[in-house]
Design a protein around this motif. Structure first.
Motif, PDB file in Angstrom:
ATOM      1  N   TRP A  59       0.936  -1.369   0.020  1.00 12.28           N
ATOM      2  CA  TRP A  59       0.035  -0.169   0.056  1.00 12.28           C
ATOM      3  C   TRP A  59       1.029   1.191   0.018  1.00 12.28           C
ATOM      4  O   TRP A  59       0.444   2.360   0.223  1.00 12.28           O
ATOM      5  N   ARG A  68      -2.819   4.370  -0.261  1.00 11.86           N
ATOM      6  CA  ARG A  68      -3.910   3.965   0.028  1.00 11.86           C
ATOM      7  C   ARG A  68      -4.100   4.785   1.533  1.00 11.86           C
ATOM      8  O   ARG A  68      -3.248   5.070   2.030  1.00 11.86           O
ATOM      9  N   LYS A  69      -5.326   5.029   1.692  1.00 10.10           N
ATOM     10  CA  LYS A  69      -5.881   5.834   2.834  1.00 10.10           C
ATOM     11  C   LYS A  69      -5.344   4.843   4.224  1.00 10.10           C
ATOM     12  O   LYS A  69      -5.160   5.428   5.057  1.00 10.10           O
TER      13      LYS A  69
END
Length: 163
Positions: A59, A68-69
């Motif tokens: 990620w 990615r959050k």
């Protein structure tokens, strides 16, 4: 240099946390802050560096920038506790391993490759909840229980191994 090879799932989040916090799972904010504080306790006591060897590393891009959050949330929570990720282990996975999430098949090799590429490491441990199928690594692993994640007892053992 002292290094902690840090896994995420089963260490700083747990099945217990997952079951009781369904909302956080769906919105990507799932990390147990109390578990991060336990990792911080190890780092503060031993002055160890964190190297991520979790599937979460996918990620991040190759400059360790979150893509990615969930990854950004992890970085923010680590920073809140005075922690940062120094590096990530190299990726030796195959498409099949990623598809089946059988990372345990290559995690030991990835850790040993990282150590080979970073010869200035004096002491190291692995924080992970799964069997990594390597006896040389097993003696340096603090194996957490995926149901509860890292505990005070794990912290004490980790500190003892790094001092």
């Amino acid at each position: 240099m002292k290094v902690i090879f840090l896994d995420i799932d089963g260490v700083i989040n747990s099945n217990f946390w997952l079951e009781s916090h369904q909302q956080e799972i769906s919105d990507g904010t799932l990390i147990d802050k109390e578990k991060i504080e336990l990792v911080a306790k190890i780092v503060n006591k031993t002055e160890a560096t964190l190297v991520m060897h979790s599937g979460w590393r996918f990620w991040f891009d190759n400059t360790m920038k979150p893509i990615r959050k969930e990854a950004q949330n992890l970085i923010n929570l680590l920073l809140d506790s005075g922690l940062s990720i120094y590096a990530m282990t190299p990726d030796l996975t195959t498409e099949e391993i990623r598809k089946t999430k059988m990372f345990s098949k290559v995690k030991a090799s990835e850790i040993f490759l990282w150590l080979e590429q970073n010869p200035n490491v004096d002491k190291w441990i692995v924080l992970d909840d799964i069997d990594l199928h390597n006896d040389d690594l097993a003696i340096r692993q603090v194996r957490t229980n995926a149901e509860v994640g890292i505990t005070e007892k794990d912290v004490d053992r980790a500190i003892e191994m790094l001092l």
